[in-house]
Design an enzyme around this catalytic site. Structure first.
Site, short mmCIF file in Angstrom:
data_model
loop_
_atom_site.label_atom_id
_atom_site.label_comp_id
_atom_site.label_asym_id
_atom_site.label_seq_id
_atom_site.Cartn_x
_atom_site.Cartn_y
_atom_site.Cartn_z
N VAL A 1 64.73 65.53 -38.08
CA VAL A 1 63.41 65.80 -38.65
C VAL A 1 63.43 65.43 -40.14
O VAL A 1 64.37 65.80 -40.85
CB VAL A 1 63.02 67.28 -38.47
CG1 VAL A 1 61.68 67.56 -39.13
CG2 VAL A 1 62.98 67.64 -36.99
N CYS B 1 73.95 69.23 -36.52
CA CYS B 1 74.59 68.90 -37.77
C CYS B 1 75.87 69.71 -37.89
O CYS B 1 76.15 70.57 -37.06
CB CYS B 1 73.67 69.22 -38.95
SG CYS B 1 72.14 68.25 -38.97
N ALA C 1 70.29 63.06 -38.54
CA ALA C 1 68.90 63.08 -38.99
C ALA C 1 67.95 63.15 -37.81
O ALA C 1 67.84 62.22 -37.04
CB ALA C 1 68.61 61.83 -39.82
#
Length: 595
Positions: free
Chosen positions: A53, A2, A51
Site C-alpha cells: 500500500v 514486511c 510494498a
C-alpha cells in the site's frame, strides 16, 4: 508482509547489531532501511519492505510532520483505516494504512488505539516526547513478533526469532527469545540511556469478543436470534464481507487458502491506487487460483468468482492445484475448476521434492512440531512457485477455519458440545504456534504477504457466539454448520461441499502412497532404533517419541540449539489415544477415495 526489527538500549555498536536484521530480509525484498532514533544513539529501527500500500510513501519507520515525536514500525494491514480516518476526521499525510495508528494513539492513547483496529498487525510505536515504547500484536497472531528483554532493560524486537539469535547483550547466558502474545499490547518506560522498563502488559481483544465500535463495518441484512435460516444467512454475509475487505492493496493480490491440506491461490492485478470498498467498480482484474478442492479453499474461490462476475471483470480466473496426479485434492480441484469455469493449472508434487525441502522449511518455521512441518512443505513449495513464476504478492489463506468450525476429524469424538466448543477456542488461541505460524513462514520465506479471511474478528466472534450444539459435527460430517450455510446455492459442487476433510498434508499426494508414508520411509533410513531410545536423554524437553519426531528435532537443534521452548508442545488430536497427529492413523478416519 514486511519484516520489522528494533533495539532499545543496546550496549554494542548499532552498525554491528544491525547485521542481525538481514536474517529476515526475505520478508521484505523491495527495500531496507536502518535508522537511529534521534537523541537515543543506542536505539534504532530496521525495516524490510514488501510494498503493498502506498508504494511511494510507505517506507518505515513511519513518521509524519504532525507527530514528529512518534516513530512507527509495523507489519500488517488495517482494513478499517479509511473508515476510522473519516469517522474521526483525521488528515493523512500518506496513503499508508498504518498511519492511522499514529492518529489514534495521539488522540486516544494506546489501549483504545489497539481496540479500534480491524486488521492483522504487529507494531513497535515509540513516543520520544513521553519516552514510551509500545508493542502489540493482533488477536490471532497472524503477524509475528518476537521479544528479547534482559534484566538490565535491553529490549530487542523482530518479526522472526532468527533475527534476534545473535544479538549481543551483556548477559553471560543467551537471552530468552519469546513470541509476543496475540491480542496484547505492552508499554515500556524509555530511559535516557535507551534502556526500558515494562510498566504495563494488557489484553485488548480476544477471539470471543465481537467488535462494538462503529469503526467496524456496519453490515446490512444481519438477523438476530439463532433460528437456523437466520444463522446460515449471517454466516454467508459475514464470510463474504471478510473476504471482500481484505482486497486492499496497490500490488497484485493472490490468495493461498491453506489449512493442513487445504490451499488456494487467487491473484488479480490492480491498476492505480484504490481503496477496498470502491475498487471493484473500475479496475481490470486478473485472477489466478491455487487450490486442492477442499471445502474452505473452494468456498473462497467460488465467492471471489461470484464477486468478479458481478463486477463484469474482463479476465478469467486461473486455478492452480499442487499434488500427485491421482491425489484426492487434485481430483477435487479439477471438479471445482470445471464447476466455476476457471482456467485450471496443476503443479506436480513429488515426495522426493518434499524431502529435499525439509531442512530449509524447518529453518523458516523455527519449529519442530511434526504436523506443522508435514503441512508446511507443500505450502512452501507452492509459495516458491508463485514467487518465481507469477507477479502475485498478496496471498489469502484459509487458516482458522478448522479451528473455528470444528473441522478436525477428532471433533467427532468430543465428549460433549461444551467440550468441543472449549477446544475450538483453545485451538484458535494457539494458532500463532501452529497453523498461523506455518502459513506466515512458508509464504514470507518467498516475500509473499498473508491474509486470512476466516479469522476476521466479526466472523469468528459471531460463529463462537452460536449455541454449542449448532457447531458440532453432525451426521458424521465435520463443519456441518458451515456446509449447511452454503447448501443449495450451487456455489461449489455438492460433492465438494460435503467432502470430508482429508488427512492433513496427505491429501496432496497419491492415495496409493501418501506424503506421510513417503516421509516415514525416508526417516526410517535416517534414524535407527538406538538413537530413538536415547531421545529422552538427548531432548528432555518435549522428547520425541517417534523416529520422525527425532529426525525433525535433530535438524531444528542444528540451526537453533537450546531453543526448544519455541515449540511449547506438540499439536495432537484430543479425546483419542493418538500417537501421531495424522488423521490417517485414527480409526475414525475414512478418506473419500472415490472423489
Amino acid at each position: 508482509m514486511c519484516g520489522i526489527w528494533a533495539l532499545f538500549g543496546s550496549d554494542e555498536c548499532l552498525a554491528v547489531q544491525c547485521t542481525n536484521a538481514m536474517k529476515i530480509a526475505h520478508r521484505g525484498p523491495d527495500a531496507f532501511r536502518f535508522e537511529n532514533v534521534n537523541g537515543f544513539t543506542n536505539c534504532c529501527f530496521g525495516f524490510h519492505r514488501l510494498a503493498i500500500v502506498d508504494q511511494l510513501y510507505g517506507m518505515q519507520p513511519l513518521r509524519v510532520k504532525k507527530f514528529p515525536y512518534l516513530w512507527l514500525c509495523y507489519n500488517g494491514e488495517i482494513y478499517n483505516h479509511i473508515r476510522l480516518k473519516n469517522q474521526f476526521e483525521f488528515e493523512y499525510q500518506t496513503k499508508v494504512d498504518g498511519e492511522i495508528l499514529l492518529h489514534l494513539y495521539d488522540r486516544f492513547g494506546i489501549k483504545k488505539m489497539a481496540s479500534l483496529l480491524d486488521g492483522v498487525f504487529s507494531f513497535i510505536l515509540l513516543d520520544t516526547a513521553n519516552r514510551k515504547v509500545f508493542i502489540g500484536r493482533d488477536t490471532y497472531g497472524v503477524r509475528p513478533l518476537f521479544r528479547l528483554l534482559t534484566d538490565n532493560g535491553f529490549l530487542a524486537l523482530c518479526s522472526e526469532a532468527k533475527g534476534l539469535l545473535e544479538i549481543k547483550t551483556s548477559m553471560s547466558t543467551p537471552a530468552k527469545i519469546t513470541p509476543f502474545p496475540p491480542g496484547h499490547f505492552e508499554a515500556f518506560d524509555l530511559k535516557l540511556t535507551g534502556k526500558v522498563q515494562s510498566v504495563q502488559m494488557e489484553r485488548f481483544h480476544c477471539c470471543t469478543e465481537e467488535p462494538k465500535h462503529a469503526a467496524y463495518n456496519n453490515l446490512e441484512g444481519l438477523g438476530t436470534g439463532f433460528e437456523l435460516e437466520t444463522v446460515k444467512s449471517n454466516i454467508r454475509i459475514l464470510f463474504e464481507d471478510a473476504v471482500k475487505k481484505r482486497l486492499m492493496a496497490h500490488r497484485r493480490i493472490g490468495c493461498l487458502l491453506s489449512g493442513a491440506c487445504d490451499h488456494l491461490v487467487l491473484c488479480f492485478d490492480f491498476n492505480g491506487l484504490v481503496n477496498l470498498i470502491y475498487f471493484m467498480f473500475s479496475l481490470s482484474i486478473m485472477f489466478f487460483c491455487f487450490f486442492p478442492g477442499g471445502l474452505d479453499s473452494s468456498l473462497v474461490a467460488a465467492s471471489l468468482v461470484k464477486l468478479a462476475n458481478e463486477e463484469l471483470l474482463p479476465y478469467p480466473i486461473q486455478t492452480f492445484s499442487i499434488g500427485a496426479e491421482d491425489s484426492p485434492d487434485v481430483a477435487a480441484a479439477r471438479k471445482v475448476a470445471a464447476h466455476i469455469g476457471s482456467e485450471h493449472h496443476e503443479v506436480n508434487f513429488t515426495p522426493e521434492e518434499g524431502i529435499r525441502a525439509l531442512e530449509e522449511v524447518i529453518v523458516h518455521l523455527e519449529s519442530y512440531d511434526i504436523t506443522t512441518l508435514r503441512a508446511s512443505v507443500g505450502m512452501y513449495l507452492i509459495s516458491k512457485y508463485i514467487r518465481e513464476k507469477t507477479d502475485s504478492v498478496v496471498i489469502f489463506s484459509g487458516e482458522g477455519s478448522d479451528e473455528l468450525t470444528q473441522g478436525y476429524i477428532y471433533f467427532h469424538k468430543a465428549p460433549s458440545p461444551k467440550a468441543a466448543a472449549e477446544d475450538s477456542v483453545r485451538l484458535l488461541k494457539e494458532l500463532y504456534l501452529f497453523d498461523v505460524l506455518r502459513a506466515d513462514r512458508t509464504t514470507a520465506a518467498h516475500g509473499l504477504e498473508l491474509r486470512v479471511p476466516f479469522l476476521d474478528h466479526r466472523f469468528t466472534a459471531y460463529y463462537l457466539s452460536l449455541p454449542e450444539e449448532m457447531r458440532v459435527p453432525k451426521d458424521g460430517v465435520e463443519k456441518h454448520l458451515l456446509r449447511e450455510a452454503f447448501k443449495g446455492l450451487k456455489l461449489i459442487p455438492d460433492e465438494i461441499l460435503w467432502r470430508r476433510k482429508e488427512a492433513f498434508s496427505d491429501g496432496m499426494t497419491s492415495m496409493k502412497k501418501s506424503w506421510y508414508s513417503s516421509l516415514q520411509e525416508h526417516i526410517e533410513s535416517e534414524v535407527n532404533d538406538s538413537e530413538l531410545e536415547k531421545a529422552n536423554t538427548r531432548f528432555p524437553f518435549n522428547p520425541p517419541t517417534t523416529k520422525e519426531g527425532f529426525f525433525i528435532r535433530q535438524i531444528f537443534e542444528k540451526h537453533y540449539p537450546d531453543r526448544c521452548e519455541w515449540t511449547p508442545h506438540y499439536w495432537m488430536p484430543r479425546w483419542i489415544k493418538a500417537t501421531d497427529p495424522s488423521a490417517r492413523t485414527l480409526s475414525i478416519y475414512k478418506p473419500d477415495k472415490d472423489q
